[in-house]
Design a protein around this motif. Structure first.
Motif, mmCIF file in Angstrom:
data_model
loop_
_atom_site.group_PDB
_atom_site.id
_atom_site.type_symbol
_atom_site.label_atom_id
_atom_site.label_comp_id
_atom_site.label_asym_id
_atom_site.label_seq_id
_atom_site.Cartn_x
_atom_site.Cartn_y
_atom_site.Cartn_z
ATOM 1 N N GLY A 67 24.120 4.955 38.192
ATOM 2 C CA GLY A 67 24.032 6.413 38.165
ATOM 3 C C GLY A 67 24.574 7.025 36.890
ATOM 4 O O GLY A 67 25.136 6.355 36.031
ATOM 5 N N LYS A 68 24.371 8.332 36.782
ATOM 6 C CA LYS A 68 24.873 9.136 35.667
ATOM 7 C C LYS A 68 26.154 9.808 36.135
ATOM 8 O O LYS A 68 26.111 10.696 36.982
ATOM 9 N N ASN A 69 27.272 9.349 35.599
ATOM 10 C CA ASN A 69 28.559 9.765 36.127
ATOM 11 C C ASN A 69 29.489 10.293 35.046
ATOM 12 O O ASN A 69 29.489 9.807 33.917
ATOM 13 N N VAL A 70 30.310 11.268 35.449
ATOM 14 C CA VAL A 70 31.394 11.771 34.619
ATOM 15 C C VAL A 70 32.688 11.354 35.306
ATOM 16 O O VAL A 70 32.971 11.783 36.431
ATOM 17 N N PHE A 71 33.451 10.492 34.642
ATOM 18 C CA PHE A 71 34.737 10.050 35.177
ATOM 19 C C PHE A 71 35.820 10.961 34.608
ATOM 20 O O PHE A 71 35.995 11.054 33.393
ATOM 21 N N PHE A 72 36.501 11.642 35.521
ATOM 22 C CA PHE A 72 37.555 12.607 35.186
ATOM 23 C C PHE A 72 38.888 11.934 35.487
ATOM 24 O O PHE A 72 39.269 11.789 36.643
ATOM 25 N N PHE A 73 39.567 11.455 34.429
ATOM 26 C CA PHE A 73 40.863 10.795 34.591
ATOM 27 C C PHE A 73 41.949 11.851 34.637
ATOM 28 O O PHE A 73 42.036 12.716 33.759
ATOM 29 N N THR A 74 42.789 11.754 35.662
ATOM 30 C CA THR A 74 43.783 12.778 35.930
ATOM 31 C C THR A 74 45.003 12.132 36.588
ATOM 32 O O THR A 74 45.021 10.933 36.846
ATOM 33 N N ALA A 75 46.027 12.922 36.873
ATOM 34 C CA ALA A 75 47.197 12.473 37.635
ATOM 35 C C ALA A 75 47.866 13.714 38.226
ATOM 36 O O ALA A 75 47.790 14.802 37.653
ATOM 37 N N ASP A 76 48.503 13.517 39.373
ATOM 38 C CA ASP A 76 49.152 14.637 40.073
ATOM 39 C C ASP A 76 50.227 15.322 39.232
ATOM 40 O O ASP A 76 50.410 16.528 39.321
ATOM 41 N N TRP A 77 50.944 14.555 38.427
ATOM 42 C CA TRP A 77 52.068 15.094 37.669
ATOM 43 C C TRP A 77 51.641 15.761 36.352
ATOM 44 O O TRP A 77 52.457 16.360 35.660
ATOM 45 N N CYS A 78 50.376 15.670 36.002
ATOM 46 C CA CYS A 78 49.867 16.121 34.704
ATOM 47 C C CYS A 78 49.610 17.633 34.711
ATOM 48 O O CYS A 78 48.706 18.111 35.395
ATOM 49 N N GLY A 79 50.405 18.367 33.945
ATOM 50 C CA GLY A 79 50.249 19.821 33.871
ATOM 51 C C GLY A 79 48.902 20.247 33.303
ATOM 52 O O GLY A 79 48.291 21.204 33.782
ATOM 53 N N ASP A 80 48.430 19.539 32.275
ATOM 54 C CA ASP A 80 47.139 19.884 31.680
ATOM 55 C C ASP A 80 45.990 19.606 32.648
ATOM 56 O O ASP A 80 44.973 20.286 32.628
ATOM 57 N N CYS A 81 46.165 18.600 33.511
ATOM 58 C CA CYS A 81 45.155 18.305 34.538
ATOM 59 C C CYS A 81 45.128 19.437 35.567
ATOM 60 O O CYS A 81 44.053 19.888 35.978
ATOM 61 N N SER A 82 46.309 19.889 35.971
ATOM 62 C CA SER A 82 46.398 20.998 36.928
ATOM 63 C C SER A 82 45.788 22.267 36.352
ATOM 64 O O SER A 82 45.215 23.071 37.089
ATOM 65 N N PHE A 83 45.880 22.433 35.042
ATOM 66 C CA PHE A 83 45.310 23.595 34.371
ATOM 67 C C PHE A 83 43.777 23.587 34.482
ATOM 68 O O PHE A 83 43.164 24.618 34.740
ATOM 69 N N ILE A 84 43.144 22.429 34.321
ATOM 70 C CA ILE A 84 41.685 22.372 34.273
ATOM 71 C C ILE A 84 41.049 22.144 35.651
ATOM 72 O O ILE A 84 39.899 22.533 35.875
ATOM 73 N N LYS A 85 41.770 21.560 36.586
ATOM 74 C CA LYS A 85 41.182 21.238 37.905
ATOM 75 C C LYS A 85 40.504 22.425 38.590
ATOM 76 O O LYS A 85 39.409 22.267 39.120
ATOM 77 N N PRO A 86 41.102 23.620 38.612
ATOM 78 C CA PRO A 86 40.439 24.747 39.294
ATOM 79 C C PRO A 86 39.096 25.134 38.669
ATOM 80 O O PRO A 86 38.260 25.748 39.324
ATOM 81 N N GLN A 87 38.877 24.756 37.414
ATOM 82 C CA GLN A 87 37.630 25.091 36.737
ATOM 83 C C GLN A 87 36.563 24.003 36.881
ATOM 84 O O GLN A 87 35.410 24.211 36.505
ATOM 85 N N MET A 88 36.941 22.866 37.426
ATOM 86 C CA MET A 88 36.007 21.749 37.526
ATOM 87 C C MET A 88 34.836 22.000 38.486
ATOM 88 O O MET A 88 33.716 21.582 38.181
ATOM 89 N N PRO A 89 35.019 22.687 39.623
ATOM 90 C CA PRO A 89 33.855 22.929 40.487
ATOM 91 C C PRO A 89 32.733 23.692 39.779
ATOM 92 O O PRO A 89 31.549 23.358 39.954
ATOM 93 N N GLU A 90 33.067 24.669 38.964
ATOM 94 C CA GLU A 90 32.048 25.407 38.206
ATOM 95 C C GLU A 90 31.374 24.502 37.186
ATOM 96 O O GLU A 90 30.156 24.562 36.995
ATOM 97 N N THR A 91 32.163 23.690 36.518
ATOM 98 C CA THR A 91 31.618 22.761 35.526
ATOM 99 C C THR A 91 30.692 21.769 36.212
ATOM 100 O O THR A 91 29.584 21.497 35.732
ATOM 101 N N GLU A 92 31.127 21.258 37.336
ATOM 102 C CA GLU A 92 30.331 20.309 38.117
ATOM 103 C C GLU A 92 29.003 20.957 38.539
ATOM 104 O O GLU A 92 27.939 20.344 38.426
#
Length: 105
Positions: free
Chosen positions: A17-42
């Motif tokens: 398949g055609k996949n986008v792997f989004f590497f993240t971690a619970d403790w990552c502040g920058d990940c928490s910053f972008i996560k709420p915007q991911m559904p729109e991007t998806e």
């Protein structure tokens, strides 16, 4: 966003398949910053499956793929890497969209 339950499930997504792997971690502040915007991007890129990979749960995969900064994105098509947005910087939605548009070609 798909969250693999184990390494075998993750490997299947890599192979097929055609996949986008989004590497993240619970403790990552920058990940928490972008996560709420991911559904729109998806939603803007329905041709891709988005796979969320917790870097801490899949340290071996992250090391093998040279993921040393998060959040990071790797795009594959049937096991072939098409592109990567991997660095230690905070990413904006615009950067991610630009990256995916370039990879999509």
């Amino acid at each position: 966003m798909i969250i693999p339950k184990n390494i075998e499930e993750l490997a299947n997504y890599v192979k097929k398949g055609k996949n986008v792997f989004f590497f993240t971690a619970d403790w990552c502040g920058d990940c928490s910053f972008i996560k709420p915007q991911m559904p729109e991007t998806e939603a803007a890129f329905p041709q891709f499956q988005f796979i969320q990979v917790d870097r801490d749960d899949y340290l071996d995969v992250a090391a093998e793929w040279n993921i040393f900064g998060i959040p990071s994105f790797v795009v594959t098509n049937d096991g072939e890497e098409l592109g990567r947005l991997v660095n230690k910087n905070r990413k904006t939605k615009e950067e991610i969209v630009d990256f995916l548009e370039k990879v999509e070609g």
